[in-house]
Design an enzyme around this catalytic site. Structure first.
Site, PDB file in Angstrom:
ATOM      1  N   HIS A 177       0.828  -1.206   0.000  1.00  0.00           N
ATOM      2  CA  HIS A 177       0.000   0.000   0.000  1.00  0.00           C
ATOM      3  C   HIS A 177       0.864   1.258   0.000  1.00  0.00           C
ATOM      4  O   HIS A 177       0.646   2.192  -0.779  1.00  0.00           O
ATOM      5  CB  HIS A 177      -0.927  -0.013   1.226  1.00  0.00           C
ATOM      6  CG  HIS A 177      -1.715   1.246   1.400  1.00  0.00           C
ATOM      7  ND1 HIS A 177      -1.267   2.302   2.180  1.00  0.00           N
ATOM      8  CD2 HIS A 177      -2.896   1.638   0.874  1.00  0.00           C
ATOM      9  CE1 HIS A 177      -2.147   3.286   2.129  1.00  0.00           C
ATOM     10  NE2 HIS A 177      -3.151   2.918   1.349  1.00  0.00           N
ATOM     11  N   CYS A 204      -0.197  36.431 -16.429  1.00  0.00           N
ATOM     12  CA  CYS A 204       1.076  36.367 -15.706  1.00  0.00           C
ATOM     13  C   CYS A 204       0.912  36.057 -14.222  1.00  0.00           C
ATOM     14  O   CYS A 204       1.883  36.060 -13.475  1.00  0.00           O
ATOM     15  CB  CYS A 204       1.864  37.658 -15.883  1.00  0.00           C
ATOM     16  SG  CYS A 204       1.053  39.113 -15.205  1.00  0.00           S
TER      17      CYS A 204
END
Length: 833
Positions: free
Chosen positions: A407, A782
């Protein structure tokens, strides 16, 4: 059915029970066994199966159908009492934990006590008498925890197990996994009921997991693990450390040969790397399930590029195969090979990259410390699905048990986090919060470094080096660049950042923040001198000291970006940010500047604002103090002229911040042109510069057509535009935005992904209005949204020319921009089909 189950208050339509009965009869006919039979019992597994793979997040019950009577039938069937008892104790433990909600640790404590009493290490060493006693103790535990006896009727067991698997769709770990991996739009999980096959029947049986390619590197070679005489959860839960699958060739050559053939067949069919679970029962191979395998970012890129070269998929499919977020994971750091380190343990290298952090021994503690801003390494004996939030919060994961398909390994690879498993020399005491190895003890909160590429565990914080991209990544980016329409720039304020941005494929700078340059020690004094000046002449005198410093900065950036545009934002923040706040600092500044403390305090008072983000900043500074912008423009153009003498092509774009009216822009546009002409006159040169504005104020979107009359470019400052559109303070919204997302008020944090409904509408409106005035105007983004894949796709849809983001997100934006084109093509093709 899962969706209906929840909508009907966890009830099913009447016909569902009849359908389950019918399918059960069909399965009994096919298998020749019967559920509940004392002579020839059918045992089944009850498993989840959602449309998106969520390994380990939902529940599974194995060996269902066993009770005291059917146990005798299983003994008769197999002539193996130990095996039958092992299945029974496993079933009670799994059913007790998953269905009856009894802590897994309470069952584990019983079995560990039994092994300790007899000096055993492995479950397989337990004999028939041991297993009988353990099973009896398990039943007593169930009675004491629930007040009821363990359910003996197999059909009752089946009904309860089906309910439990449906219930697991909304358990905490599954919900957290979907949130972490942004899995949306699914109605629930299916429930699969399968006939059991047994890997724990003896030495000719076993179980394992196989990947068709290496999930850590992407190499085209079988990768996996197996265990002799075991059931599936022993491998994936990390309870026992398995053997590499290659060793299976020596002990089970026929089954190994079959797996090699099947893995190629499955990969050809699904056209993707497969994660296969298998069981061998008395020498016969059974494939239990296959799914697209979780893999590291490096493996994902290599596998996609290799599959395209093999002709299994197209180049376009390879581009779409990579999640943009995986590119972020490619930026894994590694341990500096020249650094001194003390290696205290080694384990299996399960997920590459290196990380340093404080050791914590529970998922809850790891999550809590990470939320306080600490770097955390989660240390466990083995992880379980309940640890998902702690794993997500940690920089890396370290376990003492488990293999490379456990896991911990699978989830870490999916998250792109460094992970070491099976470090068996670690003696971990999770209760006291410490581990010891090689004669040393590490306590909770102490710093360690893990290297998920080599498997080394080191004391302390070791220096790490920046990542380098492999050949396959370069190939993938080349394919992406040939498809995308959006240009990708970087936000960079220094030559170093600009150089790194170019290395990562940036096609210019979309935002250079000039204010960052003023905070260096030698410059802040000149800035403060300018602010203390009472006249324009005094301010200009102070600014003359800053001009050569600014010019030097710009020259470095122009050199790094030779031939590419550099968008330079003129001074944006309010002036008070350049002043000291503490009394000691005020006294020192007064002494250094040879003025009274009273004068400094007077300046502090006159620059103080109730709401600085809406105050005296950006273009407003340029209107009131034109000499500030004039100095900056002179520095930009002079730097470009001097670069031209060096053979460097500078393409400056001068950006006015925070414009909200056309008149502001017109005034400053004239001032900038005048200063630029003066600078070019000094060098007798012509520089190809342009002037534009940042769109941060909602009003600017509404008058974009007027701004476009003089502006050569517009650049959306989406951080401030989001702030002003929502009325959320960027600095304070963290207090409530997390709750807004969790409660569904907002789908995503609007400072992370563009709010397409509100902010996005304003952006679309601005694009349409601006292009109606000037169809050739350049428009970009931006804000940091320029590196968010969903936002990049939105920018493509509304017809922007470029996005700009931090240098390390440039590859993400390049890939996302290509995927936006391919997704659009797919939609177009499906609508005309």
């Amino acid at each position: 059915m899962c969706d209906l189950y929840y909508k009907s208050n966890r009830q099913y339509p009447k016909e569902v029970h009849e359908q389950v009965e019918q399918k059960l009869r069909d399965l009994e006919v096919k298998s020749g066994k019967r559920l509940g039979s004392k002579e020839n019992p059918l045992l089944v597994s009850v498993r989840s199966g959602a449309a998106a793979s969520m390994p380990g997040m939902m529940d599974t019950i194995l060996n269902l159908g066993l009770n005291d009577d059917t146990l005798k039938g299983l003994v008769k069937q197999t002539n193996n009492e130990r095996f039958a008892l092992d299945c029974y104790r496993r079933f009670i433990q799994m059913f007790g934990n998953v269905v009856l909600k009894i802590s897994h640790d309470k069952f584990e404590n019983i079995i560990e006590q039994s092994k300790r009493l007899k000096g055993m290490k492995l479950d397989t060493e337990l004999n028939v008498d041991d297993l009988k006693k353990i099973t009896d103790r398990y039943k007593i535990l169930v009675k004491s925890e629930t007040g009821r006896y363990f359910p003996e009727d197999p059909k009752t067991q089946l009904r309860m197990a089906i309910d439990a698997v449906f219930d697991s769709w909304n358990n905490d770990r599954a919900a957290a996994y979907r949130r972490i991996h942004d899995i949306k739009g699914l109605a629930g999980t299916a429930v699969n009921v399968q006939e059991m096959v047994f890997g724990n029947i003896g030495e000719d049986s076993g179980t394992g997991v196989a990947f068709t390619r290496n999930p850590a590197t992407g190499d085209k070679k079988i990768f996996g693990e197996f265990l002799i005489n075991a059931q599936g959860e022993d491998v994936v839960a990390g309870i026992r450390t398995p053997e590499p699958i290659e060793k299976m060739e020596a002990v089970m050559p026929k089954a190994y040969e079959q797996i090699l053939g099947i893995k190629d067949r499955l990969e050809r069919h699904y056209k993707d790397m497969q994660d296969i679970e298998f069981t061998i029962e008395k020498g016969r191979l059974f494939i239990l399930q296959t799914r697209n395998g979780k893999r590291t970012a490096n493996a994902a890129v290599k596998a996609a590029v290799d599959m395209a070269k093999e002709g299994l998929i197209t180049e376009e499919e390879a581009i779409l195969r990579i999640e943009p977020s995986q590119v972020d994971m490619l930026l894994h750091k590694s341990v500096d090979p020249n650094a001194k380190s003390t290696v205290i343990a080694r384990g299996l290298a399960a997920s590459p990259g290196a990380a340093s952090g404080e050791a914590y021994f529970s998922a809850a503690k790891a999550k809590g410390m990470a939320e306080e801003g600490r770097s955390v390494i989660l240390v466990r004996n083995e992880t379980s699905p309940e640890d998902i939030e702690g794993m997500h919060s940690a920089q890396g994961i370290l376990t003492a048990r488990g293999g490379v398909t456990s896991h911990a390994a699978v989830v870490s690879r999916g998250m792109g986090k460094p992970c070491i498993v099976g470090a068996e020399s670690l003696a971990i005491d999770e209760n006291s919060g410490s581990f010891s190895a090689d004669g040393m003890t590490v306590r909770e909160g102490e710093m360690i470094t893990i290297d998920g590429t080599s498997g080394a565990v080191m004391l302390g914080e070791i220096p790490l080096t920046e990542p380098e991209f492999g050949e396959e990544f370069g190939t993938l980016m080349k394919w992406a660049d040939s498809v995308r329409m959006l240009k990708v720039r970087a936000n960079a304020d220094t030559p170093e950042d600009a150089g790194r941005a170019r290395e990562l494929g940036a096609e210019g700078i979309g935002l250079c923040r000039t204010e960052h340059m003023f905070f260096e020690q030698g410059r802040i004094r000149a800035m403060r001198e300018m602010m203390l000046a009472d006249t324009t002449r005094g301010r200009k005198k102070a600014l003359e000291k800053l001009l050569p410093m600014q010019k030097s900065d710009f020259k470095g950036i122009f050199r790094a970006m030779n031939g590419f545009p550099v968008n330079i934002r003129l001074l944006d923040p309010p002036l008070h940010e350049f002043l000291p706040k503490e009394k000691e600092e005020i006294s020192k500044l007064a002494y250094d500047m040879e003025v009274s403390e009273e004068k400094i305090n007077e300046l502090l008072e006159t620059t103080r604002e109730f709401n600085p983000m809406l105050g005296f900043r950006g273009c407003r500074l340029g209107v009131v103090y034109p000499e500030i912008f004039e100095m900056q423009v002179m520095a930009i153009i002079e730097a470009a002229c001097e670069c031209a003498d060096e053979g460097v092509t500078a393409i400056p774009e001068i950006m006015i911040p925070l414009t909200g009216t056309a008149k502001e822009f017109e005034l400053l546009h004239g001032n900038i042109n005048k200063a630029a002409e003066e600078a070019m006159g000094l060098y007798s040169k012509k520089i190809n510069y342009s002037i534009g504005t940042m769109i941060e104020v909602p009003r600017a979107c509404l008058v974009a057509d007027k701004l476009a009359e003089n502006a050569k470019f517009l650049s959306f400052g989406t951080n401030d535009l989001t702030q002003m559109t929502f009325g959320y303070s960027r600095d304070d919204s963290g207090r409530f935005l997390k709750a807004y997302v969790e409660k569904g008020v907002l789908e995503k944090d609007p400072f992370v992904a563009i709010d397409t409904e509100g902010v996005g509408y304003l952006m679309k409106l601005a694009v349409v209005k601006a292009r109606n005035t000037n169809m050739h105007i350049k428009i970009g983004v931006c804000g940091e949204h320029g590196g968010d894949p969903d936002s990049v796709e939105f920018c493509h849809k509304i017809g922007l020319d470029y996005v700009s983001c931090s240098p390390y997100r440039v590859p993400i934006a390049r890939l996302a921009a290509a995927q936006a084109v391919l997704k659009e093509q797919k939609i177009r093709e499906s609508s005309t089909a």
